[in-house]
Scaffold this motif. Structure first.
Motif, short mmCIF file in Angstrom:
data_model
loop_
_atom_site.label_atom_id
_atom_site.label_comp_id
_atom_site.label_asym_id
_atom_site.label_seq_id
_atom_site.Cartn_x
_atom_site.Cartn_y
_atom_site.Cartn_z
N ILE A 88 0.83 -1.20 0.00
CA ILE A 88 0.00 0.00 0.00
C ILE A 88 0.86 1.26 0.00
O ILE A 88 0.44 2.31 -0.44
CB ILE A 88 -0.99 0.01 1.17
N SER A 89 2.11 1.11 0.44
CA SER A 89 2.99 2.27 0.43
C SER A 89 3.41 2.66 -0.99
O SER A 89 3.90 3.76 -1.21
CB SER A 89 4.23 2.00 1.28
N CYS A 90 3.22 1.78 -1.95
CA CYS A 90 3.46 2.14 -3.35
C CYS A 90 2.24 2.89 -3.82
O CYS A 90 1.14 2.37 -3.78
CB CYS A 90 3.64 0.88 -4.19
N ASP A 91 2.42 4.12 -4.24
CA ASP A 91 1.28 4.96 -4.55
C ASP A 91 0.52 4.53 -5.79
O ASP A 91 -0.67 4.74 -5.88
CB ASP A 91 1.72 6.41 -4.70
N GLY A 94 1.67 9.43 5.17
CA GLY A 94 0.59 10.10 4.47
C GLY A 94 0.71 10.11 2.97
O GLY A 94 1.80 10.18 2.42
N SER A 95 -0.43 10.00 2.33
CA SER A 95 -0.54 10.08 0.88
C SER A 95 -1.58 11.14 0.54
O SER A 95 -2.55 11.33 1.25
CB SER A 95 -0.98 8.73 0.30
N ASN A 96 -1.37 11.80 -0.59
CA ASN A 96 -2.31 12.81 -1.04
C ASN A 96 -3.65 12.19 -1.38
O ASN A 96 -3.72 11.09 -1.95
CB ASN A 96 -1.79 13.52 -2.30
N SER A 154 -4.38 11.37 -6.65
CA SER A 154 -3.19 11.38 -5.82
C SER A 154 -1.98 11.32 -6.73
O SER A 154 -1.98 10.59 -7.71
CB SER A 154 -3.18 10.18 -4.87
N CYS A 155 -0.98 12.10 -6.41
CA CYS A 155 0.24 12.12 -7.22
C CYS A 155 1.44 12.16 -6.28
O CYS A 155 1.42 12.86 -5.27
CB CYS A 155 0.26 13.34 -8.14
N SER A 156 2.45 11.39 -6.64
CA SER A 156 3.66 11.34 -5.84
C SER A 156 4.86 11.42 -6.77
O SER A 156 4.97 10.64 -7.72
CB SER A 156 3.69 10.04 -5.04
N GLN A 157 5.75 12.36 -6.51
CA GLN A 157 6.96 12.50 -7.31
C GLN A 157 7.87 11.33 -6.95
O GLN A 157 8.33 11.22 -5.82
CB GLN A 157 7.62 13.84 -7.01
N SER A 158 8.12 10.43 -7.91
CA SER A 158 8.94 9.25 -7.62
C SER A 158 10.42 9.48 -7.90
O SER A 158 11.27 8.79 -7.37
CB SER A 158 8.43 8.03 -8.39
N VAL A 217 -2.55 8.10 -9.09
CA VAL A 217 -3.71 7.26 -8.78
C VAL A 217 -4.94 8.13 -8.98
O VAL A 217 -4.94 9.31 -8.60
CB VAL A 217 -3.69 6.74 -7.32
N LEU A 218 -5.95 7.57 -9.59
CA LEU A 218 -7.20 8.29 -9.82
C LEU A 218 -8.34 7.33 -9.52
O LEU A 218 -8.31 6.17 -9.91
CB LEU A 218 -7.26 8.75 -11.28
N TRP A 219 -9.33 7.83 -8.79
CA TRP A 219 -10.49 7.02 -8.45
C TRP A 219 -11.77 7.74 -8.86
O TRP A 219 -11.88 8.95 -8.67
CB TRP A 219 -10.60 6.78 -6.94
N ILE A 220 -12.73 6.99 -9.35
CA ILE A 220 -14.10 7.47 -9.46
C ILE A 220 -14.87 6.72 -8.38
O ILE A 220 -14.96 5.49 -8.40
CB ILE A 220 -14.73 7.18 -10.84
N LEU A 221 -15.36 7.46 -7.41
CA LEU A 221 -16.16 6.89 -6.32
C LEU A 221 -17.61 7.29 -6.55
O LEU A 221 -17.88 8.41 -7.00
CB LEU A 221 -15.68 7.42 -4.97
#
Length: 192
Positions: free
Chosen positions: A20-23, A122-124, A140-144, A152-156
């Motif tokens: 889960i730590s992998c964004d 924490g994650s965005n 959510s975006c993380s500079q790798s 990561v993009l979700w439609i909820l």
């Protein structure tokens, strides 16, 4: 049989927590894109159960069906987060509990204290748009590295089986923010 299912569940939960730590699995060159979040975010209206309708593929949901997120506003202003899914390979439910804090308007920081790595710190979780009663689009975006980032993009949706119009409204938000709809994968919400 019960013992083997219990072992499989522990392995799945361990893997769920470890990765889960992998964004994300969507790696993109360059810096994180500029996106627009919903103005005047109403955290109270956002609370409750959301069904994952579609997402960019993410490692920690491998084999996940029936994915939900349940948010509860706590007295201190933070948000309790319970993410749940059923694993289609071992046919067992998996859930993880975390918390979120509003950093700035619709920009939240979510963490899962039981998980090592970035998920612990924490994650965005940025709400690009929501109507609170039908859909939410979360990014959510993380500079790798200095030359790439992960997204990561979700439609909820509030409904397990949302209307076509609900999905159209969500896709408009994605397009407005110049994010890819091609990477979206529909989340199975049957036989839950």
């Amino acid at each position: 049989m019960i013992a083997s299912k219990s072992i499989l569940a522990l392995i799945a939960i361990g893997l769920f927590g470890l990765v889960i730590s992998c964004d994300a699995q969507i790696k993109v060159e360059g810096a994180c894109p500029n996106v627009t979040v919903i103005p005047n975010f109403n955290a109270t209206a956002y609370m409750g159960l959301w069904y994952e309708s579609a997402k960019y593929p993410v490692i920690f949901e491998t084999g996940g069906i029936c994915v939900t997120a349940n948010y509860t506003l706590l007295q201190d202003g933070s948000v309790e987060v319970i993410n749940s899914q059923k694993n289609k390979y071992i046919h067992l439910p998996i859930s993880i509990k975390g918390n979120a804090v509003v950093v700035d308007n619709a920009k939240l920081l979510v963490n899962f204290p039981s998980i090592p790595g970035p998920a612990k710190t924490g994650s965005n979780y940025w709400v690009l748009d929501t109507d609170y009663v039908n859909y939410s689009v979360v990014f959510s975006c993380s500079q790798s590295s200095s030359t790439s980032h992960t997204e990561v993009l979700w439609i909820l949706t509030r409904a397990k089986n949302p209307s076509v119009q609900t999905i159209i409204d969500a896709v408009k938000v994605i397009s407005k923010n110049k994010l890819s709809v091609d990477n979206l994968k529909v989340t199975k919400q049957e036989n839950c």
